[in-house]
Write a protein that holds these residues in place. Structure first.
Motif, PDB file in Angstrom:
ATOM      1  N   ASP A  21      -9.724 -89.278 123.427  1.00  0.00           N
ATOM      2  CA  ASP A  21      -9.098 -88.863 122.057  1.00  0.00           C
ATOM      3  C   ASP A  21      -8.358 -89.994 121.411  1.00  0.00           C
ATOM      4  OD1 ASP A  21      -8.669 -85.669 122.672  1.00  0.00           O
ATOM      5  OD2 ASP A  21      -8.340 -86.381 124.672  1.00  0.00           O
ATOM      6  N   ARG A  24     -11.316 -91.348 119.530  1.00  0.00           N
ATOM      7  CA  ARG A  24     -11.594 -90.530 118.285  1.00  0.00           C
ATOM      8  C   ARG A  24     -10.593 -90.905 117.107  1.00  0.00           C
ATOM      9  NH1 ARG A  24     -11.149 -86.209 120.617  1.00  0.00           N
ATOM     10  NH2 ARG A  24     -13.040 -85.965 121.356  1.00  0.00           N
ATOM     11  N   PHE A  74     -17.143 -93.736 117.196  1.00  0.00           N
ATOM     12  CA  PHE A  74     -17.029 -92.328 116.837  1.00  0.00           C
ATOM     13  C   PHE A  74     -18.177 -91.587 117.512  1.00  0.00           C
ATOM     14  CE2 PHE A  74     -16.670 -88.243 114.532  1.00  0.00           C
ATOM     15  CZ  PHE A  74     -15.429 -87.846 114.728  1.00  0.00           C
ATOM     16  N   VAL A  77     -18.372 -91.392 121.233  1.00  0.00           N
ATOM     17  CA  VAL A  77     -17.331 -90.559 121.676  1.00  0.00           C
ATOM     18  C   VAL A  77     -17.806 -89.089 121.593  1.00  0.00           C
ATOM     19  CG1 VAL A  77     -15.108 -89.378 121.143  1.00  0.00           C
ATOM     20  CG2 VAL A  77     -15.316 -91.859 121.175  1.00  0.00           C
ATOM     21  N   GLY A  78     -18.529 -88.946 120.392  1.00  0.00           N
ATOM     22  CA  GLY A  78     -19.150 -87.643 120.147  1.00  0.00           C
ATOM     23  C   GLY A  78     -20.103 -87.107 121.016  1.00  0.00           C
ATOM     24  N   ASN A 320      -4.980 -86.945 116.404  1.00  0.00           N
ATOM     25  CA  ASN A 320      -6.193 -86.014 116.393  1.00  0.00           C
ATOM     26  C   ASN A 320      -6.093 -84.698 115.841  1.00  0.00           C
ATOM     27  OD1 ASN A 320      -8.479 -86.870 118.145  1.00  0.00           O
ATOM     28  ND2 ASN A 320      -6.944 -87.759 119.392  1.00  0.00           N
TER      29      ASN A 320
END
Length: 474
Positions: A21, A24, A74, A77-78, A320
């Motif tokens: 988190d 992101r 990013f 993380v996805g 977030n």
């Protein structure tokens, strides 16, 4: 009933990976700050404004892109989040956890449910952004309104939508690529990385035309695949050895390619460059993604200790909850600040001069304040839509145990995400300017107008929503 950030933070389960988190929110925040810093707006003699790039004015600053170009983080993380989400849905739908069970996943309608679940918080705020800007640009054109920044703003604010398009592709390809990962592990990543290298050999070594556009898929999906490996614990299985190897090899590889190959120093696109590491992505950008992935994984343990503090974790929860909204509207805010400066006849210093640097903190603070106002206005669209109670559901609106699935339309969902992807990418290229003038941009050998791009994006989103809203068969 709305839940506050403090309540969400307090209710966080112990097994949640809070570092994901943080990455992101931090990656999107870094992109926002980078855009605010790199924008070099100047006023021409006729009063019109031009937006350039600070890195083109001051090339000595280009090495900073090796820190500020964090989109690979990013997408990494996805990959991690998509793997966990898809496996959870697959388990609930009873489609089987083993690799190669794609037939059962289609029969249960798992694919459209997965698309809707993963894309809801992405596409709802994006469609609102598109609707507001399209309506505003159309009103300006019909009423004949014009200002020093009108045309450039209508074009520039749409450019970050390329990121949405790439992310849509990653979500769409998650099921087959996850099955390949579950079968081949590091081999699946290696195949994508090898394909990216082969594309650059064909491009630079043999001059094969148009082949470079394949790396929009190979480079970014390879980074996405690293997230699958993290979800399986393969990046931390040998302690810090794998992250350290990724960081060192990635940094050395990117440096060697830039020093001895045809690759530019900047990891973001520069105006007028014959070769960009970003559009389309190159092997150098893939190595850059490797070093960033290794670097953030090396910081995982100290970050976890920091995130155990309630106040820090509440801040991450808040960030977030609005990160995508802030990302969508941050260029609108920045251009709004510049528009106000031009309207008030405030002098705009030449980029990279001492006066420009002295003014930069004030401009960025004003852009942050205006972004906060826009987030306050539009953040509700980033919240997932509340599930509607169904027949047979309990008093709380929850579905009965085992009633996870009923038939849904996978072909419709696939068509929807494809249309939405093409529409969003097309809009990022053509912008919102001249909606009635027939302006076009070239999208995969086809010229596309802004109205057509908007229609494709909206219709595709509605298809994804409609197909995924149906429950799955158990």
């Amino acid at each position: 009933m709305k839940t506050s950030a403090s309540e969400l933070a307090a209710a966080t389960p112990a097994h949640r990976d809070r570092y994901i988190d943080l990455l992101r929110a931090a990656s999107l925040g870094t992109v926002v700050l980078g855009h605010w810093l790199m924008a070099a707006v100047t006023a021409e003699g006729d009063g019109r404004a031009q937006v350039g790039n600070l890195l083109a004015v001051e090339p000595r600053l280009q090495p900073v892109t090796w820190l500020l170009q964090v989109m690979p983080v990013f997408f990494f993380v996805g990959g991690f989040s998509h793997a966990l989400s898809y496996r959870s849905l697959r388990k609930r739908a009873g489609a089987g956890a083993g690799a190669g069970d794609g037939g059962a996943e289609v029969r249960t309608g798992l694919y459209p449910a997965f698309l809707r679940a993963r894309l809801q918080r992405l596409l709802r705020p994006t469609m609102v952004f598109i609707a507001v800007w399209a309506a505003g640009a159309l009103a300006v054109q019909l009423l004949g309104g014009d200002g020093p920044l009108t045309d450039v703003a209508a074009r520039l604010v749409a450019q970050p939508l390329w990121f949405i398009g790439i992310y849509l592709a990653m979500v769409a390809f998650t099921p087959p690529l996850l099955r390949l990962h579950e079968r081949y592990g590091w081999g699946a990543f290696g195949a994508l990385a090898g394909a990216a290298a082969a594309v650059d050999v064909l491009r630079f070594g043999f001059g094969v035309p148009y082949v470079e556009f394949l790396n929009f898929a190979f480079v970014w999906l390879a980074v996405h695949q690293l997230g699958f490996l993290r979800a399986d614990g393969r990046l931390s299985a040998a302690g810090l050895r794998v992250p350290a190897s990724l960081a060192l090899c990635g940094l050395a590889g990117a440096a060697a390619l830039v020093a001895f190959g045809p690759y530019p120093l900047s990891m973001v696109g520069m105006p007028g460059e014959k070769v960009s590491n970003m559009a389309p992505p190159t092997l150098a950008l893939l190595f850059h993604g490797l070093w960033l992935t290794g670097a953030v994984e090396l910081l995982r343990a100290p970050a976890a200790r920091l995130l155990a503090r309630p106040r820090v974790w509440r801040g991450v929860v808040v960030a977030n909850g609005v990160a995508m909204t802030a990302f969508l509207w941050h260029l609108t805010a920045m251009l709004g600040v510049y528009g106000l400066l031009l309207a008030l006849d405030v002098p705009l210093p030449a980029p990279a001069t001492p006066a420009w640097w002295a003014q930069a903190p004030v401009r960025m603070a004003a852009a942050a304040a205006l972004t906060a106002l826009l987030v306050a206005a539009f953040r509700r669209f980033e919240r997932p839509a509340a599930a509607r109670p169904r027949a047979g559901a309990g008093a709380s609106g929850a579905r009965p145990t085992g009633a996870v699935a009923r038939r849904a339309s996978s072909p419709a969902a696939a068509a929807g995400v494809t249309l939405c992807l093409l529409g969003v990418l097309g809009l990022s290229m053509v912008g919102f300017g001249g909606l009635l003038d027939g302006r076009t941009a070239l999208l995969i050998a086809v010229h596309i107008t802004a109205p057509a791009a908007v229609a494709m994006a909206v219709f595709g989103w509605l298809l994804v929503e409609t197909a995924g809203r149906r429950t799955l068969r158990p």
